[in-house]
Design a protein around this motif. Structure first.
Motif, PDB file in Angstrom:
ATOM      1  N   CYS A   7       0.849  -1.186   0.000  1.00 18.15           N
ATOM      2  CA  CYS A   7       0.000   0.000   0.000  1.00 18.15           C
ATOM      3  C   CYS A   7       0.887   1.239   0.000  1.00 18.15           C
ATOM      4  N   GLY A   8       0.410   2.310  -0.601  1.00 19.79           N
ATOM      5  CA  GLY A   8       1.154   3.561  -0.610  1.00 19.79           C
ATOM      6  C   GLY A   8       0.843   4.361  -1.851  1.00 19.79           C
ATOM      7  N   SER A   9       1.495   5.499  -1.950  1.00 19.56           N
ATOM      8  CA  SER A   9       1.276   6.393  -3.074  1.00 19.56           C
ATOM      9  C   SER A   9       1.825   5.797  -4.361  1.00 19.56           C
ATOM     10  N   PHE A  57      -9.068  -2.694  -1.053  1.00 16.47           N
ATOM     11  CA  PHE A  57      -9.602  -3.209   0.218  1.00 16.47           C
ATOM     12  C   PHE A  57      -9.790  -4.723   0.135  1.00 16.47           C
ATOM     13  N   LYS A  58     -10.248  -5.223  -1.006  1.00 14.37           N
ATOM     14  CA  LYS A  58     -10.409  -6.670  -1.189  1.00 14.37           C
ATOM     15  C   LYS A  58      -9.050  -7.367  -1.123  1.00 14.37           C
ATOM     16  N   LYS A  59      -8.025  -6.749  -1.720  1.00 19.33           N
ATOM     17  CA  LYS A  59      -6.674  -7.301  -1.644  1.00 19.33           C
ATOM     18  C   LYS A  59      -6.224  -7.389  -0.184  1.00 19.33           C
ATOM     19  N   ILE A  60      -6.542  -6.365   0.605  1.00 15.95           N
ATOM     20  CA  ILE A  60      -6.203  -6.373   2.032  1.00 15.95           C
ATOM     21  C   ILE A  60      -6.934  -7.514   2.729  1.00 15.95           C
ATOM     22  N   ASP A  61      -8.211  -7.725   2.384  1.00 20.97           N
ATOM     23  CA  ASP A  61      -8.982  -8.837   2.963  1.00 20.97           C
ATOM     24  C   ASP A  61      -8.283 -10.175   2.735  1.00 20.97           C
ATOM     25  N   LEU A  62      -7.675 -10.350   1.575  1.00 21.98           N
ATOM     26  CA  LEU A  62      -7.024 -11.603   1.207  1.00 21.98           C
ATOM     27  C   LEU A  62      -5.643 -11.774   1.859  1.00 21.98           C
ATOM     28  N   SER A  63      -5.146 -10.720   2.488  1.00 15.69           N
ATOM     29  CA  SER A  63      -3.776 -10.699   2.995  1.00 15.69           C
ATOM     30  C   SER A  63      -3.669 -10.995   4.479  1.00 15.69           C
ATOM     31  N   ASP A  72      10.088   8.562   3.006  1.00 15.75           N
ATOM     32  CA  ASP A  72      10.274   9.756   3.841  1.00 15.75           C
ATOM     33  C   ASP A  72       9.072   9.996   4.757  1.00 15.75           C
ATOM     34  N   GLY A  73       8.380   8.924   5.138  1.00 12.66           N
ATOM     35  CA  GLY A  73       7.245   9.024   6.045  1.00 12.66           C
ATOM     36  C   GLY A  73       5.954   9.498   5.408  1.00 12.66           C
ATOM     37  N   TYR A  74       5.935   9.657   4.078  1.00 13.58           N
ATOM     38  CA  TYR A  74       4.736  10.170   3.409  1.00 13.58           C
ATOM     39  C   TYR A  74       3.632   9.120   3.370  1.00 13.58           C
ATOM     40  N   ILE A  75       2.463   9.507   3.883  1.00 10.62           N
ATOM     41  CA  ILE A  75       1.261   8.673   3.822  1.00 10.62           C
ATOM     42  C   ILE A  75       0.106   9.577   3.397  1.00 10.62           C
ATOM     43  N   GLY A  76      -0.450   9.305   2.220  1.00  5.91           N
ATOM     44  CA  GLY A  76      -1.559  10.101   1.703  1.00  5.91           C
ATOM     45  C   GLY A  76      -2.898   9.631   2.249  1.00  5.91           C
ATOM     46  N   ASN A  77      -3.954  10.321   1.853  1.00  9.48           N
ATOM     47  CA  ASN A  77      -5.297  10.032   2.358  1.00  9.48           C
ATOM     48  C   ASN A  77      -5.771   8.615   2.049  1.00  9.48           C
ATOM     49  N   SER A  78      -5.552   8.158   0.817  1.00 10.51           N
ATOM     50  CA  SER A  78      -5.994   6.805   0.447  1.00 10.51           C
ATOM     51  C   SER A  78      -5.253   5.758   1.275  1.00 10.51           C
ATOM     52  N   THR A  79      -3.971   5.963   1.461  1.00 17.22           N
ATOM     53  CA  THR A  79      -3.179   5.010   2.247  1.00 17.22           C
ATOM     54  C   THR A  79      -3.614   5.024   3.706  1.00 17.22           C
ATOM     55  N   ARG A  80      -3.948   6.193   4.230  1.00 19.52           N
ATOM     56  CA  ARG A  80      -4.462   6.268   5.617  1.00 19.52           C
ATOM     57  C   ARG A  80      -5.729   5.434   5.768  1.00 19.52           C
ATOM     58  N   ILE A  83      -4.782   1.798   5.861  1.00 17.79           N
ATOM     59  CA  ILE A  83      -4.216   1.435   7.167  1.00 17.79           C
ATOM     60  C   ILE A  83      -5.339   1.238   8.180  1.00 17.79           C
ATOM     61  N   GLU A  84      -6.289   2.157   8.211  1.00 15.77           N
ATOM     62  CA  GLU A  84      -7.417   2.037   9.145  1.00 15.77           C
ATOM     63  C   GLU A  84      -8.234   0.783   8.848  1.00 15.77           C
ATOM     64  N   TYR A  85      -8.446   0.506   7.576  1.00 15.51           N
ATOM     65  CA  TYR A  85      -9.193  -0.691   7.175  1.00 15.51           C
ATOM     66  C   TYR A  85      -8.454  -1.945   7.649  1.00 15.51           C
ATOM     67  N   ALA A  86      -7.151  -1.985   7.413  1.00 18.69           N
ATOM     68  CA  ALA A  86      -6.353  -3.145   7.827  1.00 18.69           C
ATOM     69  C   ALA A  86      -6.381  -3.319   9.348  1.00 18.69           C
ATOM     70  N   LYS A  87      -6.321  -2.213  10.072  1.00 13.95           N
ATOM     71  CA  LYS A  87      -6.390  -2.288  11.542  1.00 13.95           C
ATOM     72  C   LYS A  87      -7.715  -2.896  11.980  1.00 13.95           C
TER      73      LYS A  87
END
Length: 113
Positions: A7-9, A57-63, A72-80, A83-87
């Motif tokens: 996941c990421g930009s 999100f479906k890919k996360i479900d399968l993982s 450099d610590g960059y996390i955009g809105n979609s990635t946030r 992360i919340e979904y995975a949590k």
């Protein structure tokens, strides 16, 4: 063997490729992105962006876990949101910025014959 979704930009194509290769060589099944719209200049509609988000999100479900490409610590809105979904789904979360992938690790292109 774990299943890991990256996941990421999409502007970090090189780091996605590096993480994919590294994690795969560690014996994991790695799920990546379909394409890198920001790196490759694709224009997508709002509806397509929503569709891609839902697919991810479906890919996360399968993982078993997600690996965040946070250069450099960059996390955009979609990635946030991912992360919340995975949590909420109880998935393990690791970060590129934690330095697990050695700086000298690179994907070496095959030699041409």
């Amino acid at each position: 063997m774990k299943v890991i979704t990256l996941c990421g930009s999409t502007k970090f194509k090189k780091q996605f490729e590096q993480a994919n290769a590294y994690l795969t060589l560690q014996g994991n099944v790695v799920i990546g992105l379909a394409f890198f719209e920001q790196s490759e200049g694709f224009q997508i509609t709002h509806e397509q962006a929503e569709l891609l988000g839902n697919i991810h999100f479906k890919k996360i479900d399968l993982s078993d876990e997600i690996f965040i490409i946070d250069v450099d610590g960059y996390i955009g809105n979609s990635t946030r949101k991912e992360i919340e979904y995975a949590k909420k789904k109880g998935k393990a979360i690791r970060y590129y910025s934690d330095g697990e992938i050695p700086a000298e690790f690179s994907v070496v292109p095959p030699h041409s014959c």
